[in-house]
Write a protein that holds these residues in place. Sequence first.
Motif, PDB file in Angstrom:
ATOM      1  N   UNK A 181       0.822  -1.224   0.000  1.00 52.68           N
ATOM      2  CA  UNK A 181       0.000   0.000   0.000  1.00 52.68           C
ATOM      3  C   UNK A 181       0.848   1.262   0.000  1.00 52.68           C
ATOM      4  N   UNK A 182       2.071   1.159  -0.521  1.00 58.23           N
ATOM      5  CA  UNK A 182       2.960   2.322  -0.575  1.00 58.23           C
ATOM      6  C   UNK A 182       2.728   3.113  -1.852  1.00 58.23           C
ATOM      7  N   UNK A 183       2.925   4.422  -1.755  1.00 57.39           N
ATOM      8  CA  UNK A 183       2.991   5.243  -2.959  1.00 57.39           C
ATOM      9  C   UNK A 183       4.381   5.069  -3.567  1.00 57.39           C
ATOM     10  N   UNK A 184       4.627   5.693  -4.684  1.00 55.68           N
ATOM     11  CA  UNK A 184       5.879   5.478  -5.393  1.00 55.68           C
ATOM     12  C   UNK A 184       7.108   5.824  -4.580  1.00 55.68           C
ATOM     13  N   UNK A 185       8.195   5.113  -4.853  1.00 55.71           N
ATOM     14  CA  UNK A 185       9.456   5.337  -4.155  1.00 55.71           C
ATOM     15  C   UNK A 185      10.223   6.508  -4.729  1.00 55.71           C
ATOM     16  N   UNK A 186      11.455   6.713  -4.298  1.00 57.29           N
ATOM     17  CA  UNK A 186      12.202   5.831  -3.396  1.00 57.29           C
ATOM     18  C   UNK A 186      11.683   5.911  -1.961  1.00 57.29           C
ATOM     19  N   UNK A 187      12.011   4.860  -1.180  1.00 56.15           N
ATOM     20  CA  UNK A 187      11.499   4.740   0.167  1.00 56.15           C
ATOM     21  C   UNK A 187      12.594   5.009   1.197  1.00 56.15           C
ATOM     22  N   UNK A 188      12.142   5.401   2.382  1.00 59.00           N
ATOM     23  CA  UNK A 188      13.013   5.472   3.554  1.00 59.00           C
ATOM     24  C   UNK A 188      12.587   4.337   4.477  1.00 59.00           C
ATOM     25  N   UNK A 189      13.490   3.418   4.756  1.00 60.93           N
ATOM     26  CA  UNK A 189      13.171   2.218   5.522  1.00 60.93           C
ATOM     27  C   UNK A 189      13.928   2.250   6.845  1.00 60.93           C
ATOM     28  N   UNK A 190      13.196   2.079   7.943  1.00 58.05           N
ATOM     29  CA  UNK A 190      13.788   2.047   9.283  1.00 58.05           C
ATOM     30  C   UNK A 190      13.456   0.718   9.943  1.00 58.05           C
ATOM     31  N   UNK A 191      14.435   0.124  10.598  1.00 55.42           N
ATOM     32  CA  UNK A 191      14.238  -1.123  11.335  1.00 55.42           C
ATOM     33  C   UNK A 191      14.580  -0.898  12.799  1.00 55.42           C
ATOM     34  N   UNK A 192      13.726  -1.423  13.694  1.00 49.32           N
ATOM     35  CA  UNK A 192      13.937  -1.306  15.144  1.00 49.32           C
ATOM     36  C   UNK A 192      13.717  -2.675  15.785  1.00 49.32           C
ATOM     37  N   UNK A 193      14.528  -2.999  16.749  1.00 50.54           N
ATOM     38  CA  UNK A 193      14.352  -4.234  17.512  1.00 50.54           C
ATOM     39  C   UNK A 193      14.920  -4.011  18.899  1.00 50.54           C
ATOM     40  N   UNK A 194      14.241  -4.558  19.898  1.00 42.54           N
ATOM     41  CA  UNK A 194      14.672  -4.377  21.282  1.00 42.54           C
ATOM     42  C   UNK A 194      16.096  -4.903  21.471  1.00 42.54           C
TER      43      UNK A 194
END
Length: 213
Positions: free
Chosen positions: A186-199
């Motif tokens: 359900x994303x609009x066109x890129x480019x994308x900014x991707x962030x990953x988080x984990x405890x």
Amino acid sequence: MTALDRGFGKRLDRWAALGLRLFLCLFIATMPGAELRPVLYERVAPPIPDDVRDRHASVVVTVETPGHAPISNARVRALAVLDQTVHLAGEAVTDARGVASIGRLPRAAHWIVADAPGHARGSTMVVLDASARTVTLTLGAEHATDVEVHDDHGSPLNSAEIEVVAADPLPLGARTNVEGKAHVGRLSGGPFVVTARAAGYEEITRRGIAEGE
């Protein structure tokens, strides 16, 4: 522009940034008849507090394609920003004309969000007062990206939180599965900014990610 719009205008940027952090519109991306995808999640905004009595605002939302064709059965939500918290103030589904009306909204800044199968999500922020407002949201074709998250030793991280920002101002995301993988649609066109988080791990962000990368 009304006087209320001018009064709130200087604070919209702060509210917008707050909304990005407080409301991540994340969903289970499995629909009847659709291919099964990794389980996504939705962080639900709380309802309007009972002590909010002044709810005389309303909004009429038109949801359409880039070619101005109406999109029926789109889910439209109004998310009010009250006391630095985002609340679900109302929701509706568009009719055959692509129009949905939501009433009994508080006088406040609102995120107006629309979702429809096969389309990118659309959103905008407006300030609502006692008069009715009209909003048009244009939903383009859905884009997607797949993300894999590993630790320093190459082991997959389960339940890592993924946040993807595209052209739409609100992020979408998912949690990784046991293989450290997540699918974000359900994303609009890129480019994308991707962030990953984990405890227990350092947060990491990658920018300029193309679809399919």
